[in-house]
Design a protein around this motif. Structure first.
Motif, mmCIF file in Angstrom:
data_model
loop_
_atom_site.group_PDB
_atom_site.id
_atom_site.type_symbol
_atom_site.label_atom_id
_atom_site.label_comp_id
_atom_site.label_asym_id
_atom_site.label_seq_id
_atom_site.Cartn_x
_atom_site.Cartn_y
_atom_site.Cartn_z
ATOM 1 N N ALA A 15 19.363 28.395 -36.531
ATOM 2 C CA ALA A 15 20.205 29.560 -36.786
ATOM 3 C C ALA A 15 19.604 30.842 -36.210
ATOM 4 C CB ALA A 15 20.429 29.725 -38.287
ATOM 5 N N GLY A 16 18.439 30.726 -35.565
ATOM 6 C CA GLY A 16 17.803 31.892 -34.971
ATOM 7 C C GLY A 16 17.105 32.773 -35.974
ATOM 8 N N ARG A 17 16.724 32.177 -37.107
ATOM 9 C CA ARG A 17 16.077 32.953 -38.158
ATOM 10 C C ARG A 17 14.671 32.438 -38.416
ATOM 11 N NH1 ARG A 17 20.748 34.753 -42.490
ATOM 12 N NH2 ARG A 17 22.420 35.071 -40.973
ATOM 13 N N THR A 18 13.937 33.130 -39.286
ATOM 14 C CA THR A 18 12.543 32.792 -39.563
ATOM 15 C C THR A 18 12.321 32.680 -41.059
ATOM 16 O OG1 THR A 18 11.823 34.009 -37.588
ATOM 17 C CG2 THR A 18 10.141 33.499 -39.236
ATOM 18 N N LEU A 19 11.616 31.641 -41.462
ATOM 19 C CA LEU A 19 11.288 31.452 -42.874
ATOM 20 C C LEU A 19 10.033 32.243 -43.219
ATOM 21 C CD1 LEU A 19 11.829 29.988 -45.577
ATOM 22 C CD2 LEU A 19 10.443 28.081 -44.723
ATOM 23 N N TYR A 20 10.064 32.968 -44.316
ATOM 24 C CA TYR A 20 8.935 33.774 -44.764
ATOM 25 C C TYR A 20 7.720 32.880 -44.997
ATOM 26 C CZ TYR A 20 6.511 37.367 -47.566
ATOM 27 O OH TYR A 20 5.616 38.284 -48.055
ATOM 28 N N THR A 21 6.651 33.137 -44.248
ATOM 29 C CA THR A 21 5.470 32.287 -44.281
ATOM 30 C C THR A 21 4.883 32.150 -45.679
ATOM 31 O OG1 THR A 21 4.923 32.887 -41.997
ATOM 32 C CG2 THR A 21 3.158 31.962 -43.335
ATOM 33 N N ALA A 22 4.833 33.231 -46.427
ATOM 34 C CA ALA A 22 4.226 33.205 -47.757
ATOM 35 C C ALA A 22 4.962 32.290 -48.725
ATOM 36 C CB ALA A 22 4.151 34.620 -48.329
#
Length: 242
Positions: A220-227
């Motif tokens: 979807a062109g998004r990023t999951l929050y690493t924390a």
């Protein structure tokens, strides 16, 4: 440095007990929390103390902490996991800032879905959640933050508490950090959700496995929050056992 990036500290030098004469952490204090600004006006989300020396209830804060922490020789709080490469404060309080992360899942197995928001501060997909208000219990914070950010009211549901942990948040420093109570809410099916408060968007994502979630978010062109990655993996482990 992007706001979601953290300093990298060598594992051998992270512990406070290890001497590091050349340690030079970066001050991340924003303008509104610097002493001169606090002397004029205190943001409604922050305490007035310009430094940890201005805080006078450390024994109380230590006794009520989600994650135990110690004070240094000056009486300043030390991050429970060691050096962060950052100094100053970019959070409401010195020391621990208590938060809550409600992990809402619907359905079962490969058809399971996970409710995430798009944070308006760093633009990534994250668990809806936030800081505990003074005197507020973790269960109350879980329900309030979920309702405020997604419109989903689960105040009559009993979640399963997963843990109480320090979060690797981009605002943490050696002297101020976030510790969160994470919990899982289980629903038979998805429910309507509307982004509000600190959320730019809200969406149900595939959550049969962590790889399924990560692939869907990337596609979807998004990023999951690493924390939040370890919290979501813990939720999947919990669901696999119950």
């Amino acid at each position: 440095m992007a706001p979601h990036e953290t300093e990298t500290i060598p594992d051998a030098l992270r512990a406070w007990a290890v001497n590091w004469a050349d340690y030079a952490p970066v001050d991340i204090t924003p303008p509104e929390l610097r002493p001169d600004s606090l002397a004029r006006e205190v943001p409604d989300w922050a305490e007035r103390a310009a430094t940890p020396a201005d805080v006078h209830d450390w024994p109380l804060r230590q006794s009520g902490a989600l994650v135990p922490f110690q004070l240094d020789a000056r009486g300043w709080p030390l991050h429970p996991q060691g050096r962060t490469g950052r100094t100053g404060r970019n959070l409401g309080r010195w020391g621990e800032n208590a938060a809550a992360d409600p992990i809402v899942v619907a359905g079962h197995g490969e058809y399971r879905r996970l409710l995430l928001i798009t944070r308006d501060d760093i633009g990534v997909e994250a668990i809806p959640g936030g800081m505990c208000e003074p005197g507020e219990t973790a269960p109350a914070t879980l329900a309030r933050e979920l309702r405020e950010e997604t419109g989903v009211d689960l105040s009559d549901h009993q979640p399963s508490i997963l843990g109480r942990d320090v979060v690797d948040d981009w605002r943490q420093s050696d002297y101020a950090w976030i510790a969160s109570t994470s919990a899982v809410y289980r629903l038979p099916d998805v429910v309507p959700a509307v982004a509000a408060d600190d959320a730019m968007d809200v969406r149900w994502w595939p959550f049969g496995t962590f790889d399924q979630l990560a692939t869907a978010i990337t596609t979807a062109g998004r990023t999951l929050y690493t924390a939040h990655r370890p919290l979501l993996q813990r939720a999947l482990d919990h669901l696999a056992q119950h």
